[in-house]
Design a protein around this motif. Sequence first.
Motif, PDB file in Angstrom:
ATOM      1  N   THR A   1       0.873  -1.174   0.000  1.00 32.10           N
ATOM      2  CA  THR A   1       0.000   0.000   0.000  1.00 32.10           C
ATOM      3  C   THR A   1       0.908   1.221   0.000  1.00 32.10           C
ATOM      4  OG1 THR A   1      -1.680  -1.192   1.265  1.00 32.10           O
ATOM      5  CG2 THR A   1      -1.845   1.211   1.226  1.00 32.10           C
ATOM      6  N   ILE A   2       0.630   2.193  -0.875  1.00 30.81           N
ATOM      7  CA  ILE A   2       1.509   3.350  -1.048  1.00 30.81           C
ATOM      8  C   ILE A   2       0.765   4.606  -0.619  1.00 30.81           C
ATOM      9  CG2 ILE A   2       2.857   4.719  -2.690  1.00 30.81           C
ATOM     10  CD1 ILE A   2       1.975   1.150  -3.568  1.00 30.81           C
TER      11      ILE A   2
ATOM     12  N   VAL B   1       6.956   9.614  -1.952  1.00 29.70           N
ATOM     13  CA  VAL B   1       5.767   9.328  -1.143  1.00 29.70           C
ATOM     14  C   VAL B   1       6.184   9.250   0.317  1.00 29.70           C
ATOM     15  CG1 VAL B   1       4.612   8.070  -3.007  1.00 29.70           C
ATOM     16  CG2 VAL B   1       6.013   6.814  -1.348  1.00 29.70           C
ATOM     17  N   GLY B   2       5.203   9.352   1.205  1.00 31.58           N
ATOM     18  CA  GLY B   2       5.497   9.373   2.619  1.00 31.58           C
ATOM     19  C   GLY B   2       5.607   8.012   3.255  1.00 31.58           C
ATOM     20  N   GLN B   3       4.838   7.034   2.731  1.00 31.51           N
ATOM     21  CA  GLN B   3       4.823   5.716   3.391  1.00 31.51           C
ATOM     22  C   GLN B   3       4.567   4.605   2.385  1.00 31.51           C
ATOM     23  OE1 GLN B   3       1.453   4.352   6.039  1.00 31.51           O
ATOM     24  NE2 GLN B   3       3.038   4.526   7.633  1.00 31.51           N
ATOM     25  N   ILE B   4       5.271   3.513   2.539  1.00 29.90           N
ATOM     26  CA  ILE B   4       5.013   2.277   1.786  1.00 29.90           C
ATOM     27  C   ILE B   4       4.970   1.143   2.805  1.00 29.90           C
ATOM     28  CG2 ILE B   4       5.759   0.688  -0.017  1.00 29.90           C
ATOM     29  CD1 ILE B   4       7.343   2.951  -1.276  1.00 29.90           C
TER      30      ILE B   4
ATOM     31  N   THR C   1      16.033  -1.522   6.460  1.00 31.43           N
ATOM     32  CA  THR C   1      15.152  -0.874   5.488  1.00 31.43           C
ATOM     33  C   THR C   1      13.692  -0.887   5.918  1.00 31.43           C
ATOM     34  OG1 THR C   1      16.648  -1.583   3.720  1.00 31.43           O
ATOM     35  CG2 THR C   1      14.440  -0.893   3.068  1.00 31.43           C
ATOM     36  N   LEU C   2      13.280  -1.966   6.570  1.00 34.34           N
ATOM     37  CA  LEU C   2      11.878  -2.155   6.904  1.00 34.34           C
ATOM     38  C   LEU C   2      11.694  -2.288   8.413  1.00 34.34           C
ATOM     39  CD1 LEU C   2      11.030  -4.859   4.175  1.00 34.34           C
ATOM     40  CD2 LEU C   2      10.473  -2.422   4.067  1.00 34.34           C
ATOM     41  N   ALA C   3      10.572  -1.748   8.903  1.00 31.79           N
ATOM     42  CA  ALA C   3      10.185  -1.898  10.309  1.00 31.79           C
ATOM     43  C   ALA C   3       8.927  -2.740  10.375  1.00 31.79           C
ATOM     44  CB  ALA C   3       9.942  -0.524  10.946  1.00 31.79           C
ATOM     45  N   ALA C   4       8.887  -3.681  11.308  1.00 35.67           N
ATOM     46  CA  ALA C   4       7.748  -4.605  11.406  1.00 35.67           C
ATOM     47  C   ALA C   4       6.851  -4.258  12.583  1.00 35.67           C
ATOM     48  CB  ALA C   4       8.255  -6.041  11.550  1.00 35.67           C
TER      49      ALA C   4
ATOM     50  N   LYS D   1      11.251   2.401   6.189  1.00 34.95           N
ATOM     51  CA  LYS D   1      11.694   3.448   7.123  1.00 34.95           C
ATOM     52  C   LYS D   1      11.904   4.777   6.399  1.00 34.95           C
ATOM     53  CE  LYS D   1      13.806   0.351  10.500  1.00 34.95           C
ATOM     54  NZ  LYS D   1      15.039  -0.061  11.209  1.00 34.95           N
ATOM     55  N   LYS D   2      12.496   4.741   5.233  1.00 32.78           N
ATOM     56  CA  LYS D   2      12.695   5.948   4.423  1.00 32.78           C
ATOM     57  C   LYS D   2      12.428   5.580   2.962  1.00 32.78           C
ATOM     58  CE  LYS D   2      16.185   8.028   7.450  1.00 32.78           C
ATOM     59  NZ  LYS D   2      17.593   8.541   7.531  1.00 32.78           N
ATOM     60  N   PRO D   3      11.170   5.687   2.520  1.00 35.88           N
ATOM     61  CA  PRO D   3      10.841   5.271   1.157  1.00 35.88           C
ATOM     62  C   PRO D   3      11.645   6.051   0.119  1.00 35.88           C
ATOM     63  CG  PRO D   3       8.848   5.691   2.436  1.00 35.88           C
ATOM     64  CD  PRO D   3       9.997   6.206   3.240  1.00 35.88           C
ATOM     65  N   ALA D   4      12.368   5.333  -0.697  1.00 38.82           N
ATOM     66  CA  ALA D   4      13.149   5.956  -1.759  1.00 38.82           C
ATOM     67  C   ALA D   4      12.338   5.989  -3.049  1.00 38.82           C
ATOM     68  CB  ALA D   4      14.451   5.181  -1.967  1.00 38.82           C
TER      69      ALA D   4
END
Length: 656
Positions: A498-499, A567-570, A608-611, A639-642
Motif C-alpha cells: 500500500t503506497i 511518497v510518505g509511506q510504503i 530498510t523495513l520496520a515490522a 523506514k525511508k521510502p526511496a
Amino acid sequence: MNDKRTRWMIFVIVALMLPASAYGRQGRFKLGELVPQERIQQVLLSRDQWRPWPKWSERQAWEGLPAEVRKDLIVGGEAYLGYDWPALPATLFLEFARNGNRSRYEREHFARRSALTALAIAECVEGKGRFLDDVANGVWALCEESFWGVPAHIGAQKAGSGLPDYDEPIVDLFAAETSESLAWTSYLLGERLDTVSPLIRRRIALEIDRRILTPCLERDFGWMGFRGGRVNNWNPWCNSNWLVSALLIEPDEGRRVAAVAKIVRSLDHFLDAYEDDGGCDEGPGYWGRAGASLYDCLELLHSASDGAIDVYDRSLVQEIGRYIYRVHIADRYFVNFADASARVGIAASLVYRYGKSIGDEKLMAFGAHAFAESGGMAEAFEGKPGYGIGRYLAEIFGAAEIERANAYAPLVRDVWMDGIQVMTARDREGSTKGLYLAAKGGHNAESHNHNDVGNFIVYVDGKPVIIDIGVETYSRKTFSSQRYEIWTMQSAYHSLPTIDGVMQAPGSQFAARDVRYKSDDRMAQLRLDIAGAYPEQAHLKSWVRTITLNRGREVTVVEDYALTQPVGQITLSLLTPCRAEVRKPGQILLSPPDVNAASAQVTYDAATLAATIEVIDVEDGRLRSVWPEQIARILLTAKKPALKDTWTFKIEPTNP
C-alpha cells in the motif's frame, strides 16, 4: 429506474464482467454448432424413453443399494416425519432490502428443500408409503411460495428489490434449483404421489412451467449470456436445473427440443469465458457450481441423447475438470483467491464421475479420496441430505463403485494456468510435507473479484502460514457498489503493498503486466509488474514482484519498485492465522494457534523495513469456520521510502 436495481446492474456489469474482447475464443468448439437444434431433435430421447435413474416402482434397484446406504437414507427421512415446514413471511423476505441480511431467510428456504430431498429419497428406498404425506406437504409448501429464489436475487425484476412480483417470474440460482428438486420428485415417485392426490403432480408441472420453462424460453436472463458480458457460475448452474426441468416435465416435444437447444447455445457463452487452461477465476469453492455444473449439463445431455451428445474428448472440457485437483493444497485446504474459502468440501462423487468421463485417473482418484476422507459409504449419507436431488441420486447409486476405487490426492508439484495467471508449487510431487506456494497475476474484474493482483499464500507441511482470508458471510453490501469498502476485498488485507494509503483499484484495466513464470526441479517462480493494478495516486512507475519457491528451503519475495514522485509511506501486508512475534529486528516467528513452537519465520532487512503486528478479531461466522478467533496482520513499513529501491523478504520453515 429503481436506484437499487441500478446499483445491482452496475455491479454485475463492472465487478463481475470482463470486456467483450476477453471472450469469443477463436478456434474453439461450439456446442451449438456440434449439436444444433435439428441434431437435438434427432437424438433426444422422449420423456417416456429417458430413464436416467430408477423410479420408485423399480424396487429391485432401490432395495439393492448397500445396506448401510439404505439405513442412513431412511433414517434421514425419519428426521422429517411430521415436519413443521418453516414459514417464509413477507417481513423475513424484506430483511435483505431493509437491513442487508440474507442469511435468516435463506436458512429457512434451504431447510425446506433439504427436508423434501430427505423425505422423497427415503420413500424411494423404503417404498412403503410412510413418507408420502410429508412429501406432499413439502411439495405443496414449495409450490405455494411466491418466489422460489432468494431475496438477494430479486433485484433483477422490474419492481426492483423488496418483495417478489408474482407477475414477473425471475429465474435465479435457487428458483432453478427448486424446479430441479420438484421435477425429480415428480419423476421418482410418479403415480405414488397420485395416491395422495392426482393434483400434486399437476401442480408441480404447472408451477415449473410458469416459473421456469416458459420464462426461460421466452426471455434472455443475464446468466444466459445472450445479452453480452462475461457469464459466471450462474450460467451452468441455472442451465443444469432448467435442463432437468425441461427433460422431465415439458410435455410438448417441440418446446422440449427448443429448450435443450437454447441451453446448449447458452453453455457456449460459459465455455467462451474460459481460458484454454480451464482455470476457474472464481476459485475452487465456486468450481463446484461452475465447472462441476457444466459437467452436470454435459452428463444430462449425454444421458438424454443415449450417448450421441459427447464432448468429453475436448481439451477445454478436460482442463476445466482437472482444475479442482490442481489447486488442492492438503486435506480440505485449497487455493482460495477471490471469494472462495480456504477450506472446501468437494462433491466427491461428481469429481470421480467427471474423471471417469474424461478418462483422467488423477481426477477419479481425487474424487474417491474425498469420498473416503468424508467417511466413505459408512458415513456418506448420515444426516447429509442435499437440497438438490439430481446430484444426490448419482451419489447414492455410485457409492459402491467409488468405495472400491483407487483413492489418493494427486498433490501436483507444479501448476501454471497462464490464462488466469495462477501458479502453484510444492517441494515435491505427491507430498504435503514442506513448503507450498500459490500466487496470482490477473486483473481486478475477475468473477467474485478481490483487488489482489500479485497476491500469494504460503503453507508449511499442509498448514496455512501466509493466507488469503477469503470473504465474510454474504450481505447486501457484498454485491453492491460498496463491495470494495469491505476489508476482505481490499489489497491492503492481502499479501500486497500500500503506497501512502492508496490500494489497488477494481476494474479490468487494473492488471498485471509483463507476467513471467518458470519452474524446474530446484525452484518455481512468478515474476510480474503489479504497478498497473494501482491508480495514478499511488505514483508507481513500476513494481516488479518476484515470488520464488526454492524447494526444500524457503519462499523468497523480491520487491523492485520505482516511483514517479516521492511518497510518505510504503507498507507491505501479510496475513497469518499464526501467532506472530517479532523476535528481533529482521525476524518474525509464526506459531500455529494450537502449537507452542514456531513452524515458520519471516525474515527481512531490518535496516530498510520496520515490522509491526496488528491483531484482527475474526467474528464473522463464515470466516470463523476456517480461521481461529484472531489472525495477525504483519506490516512491513519502509523506514525511508526511496524513489527507487529493491527489498527482499523470506518465509521459511523453522525446521526445514
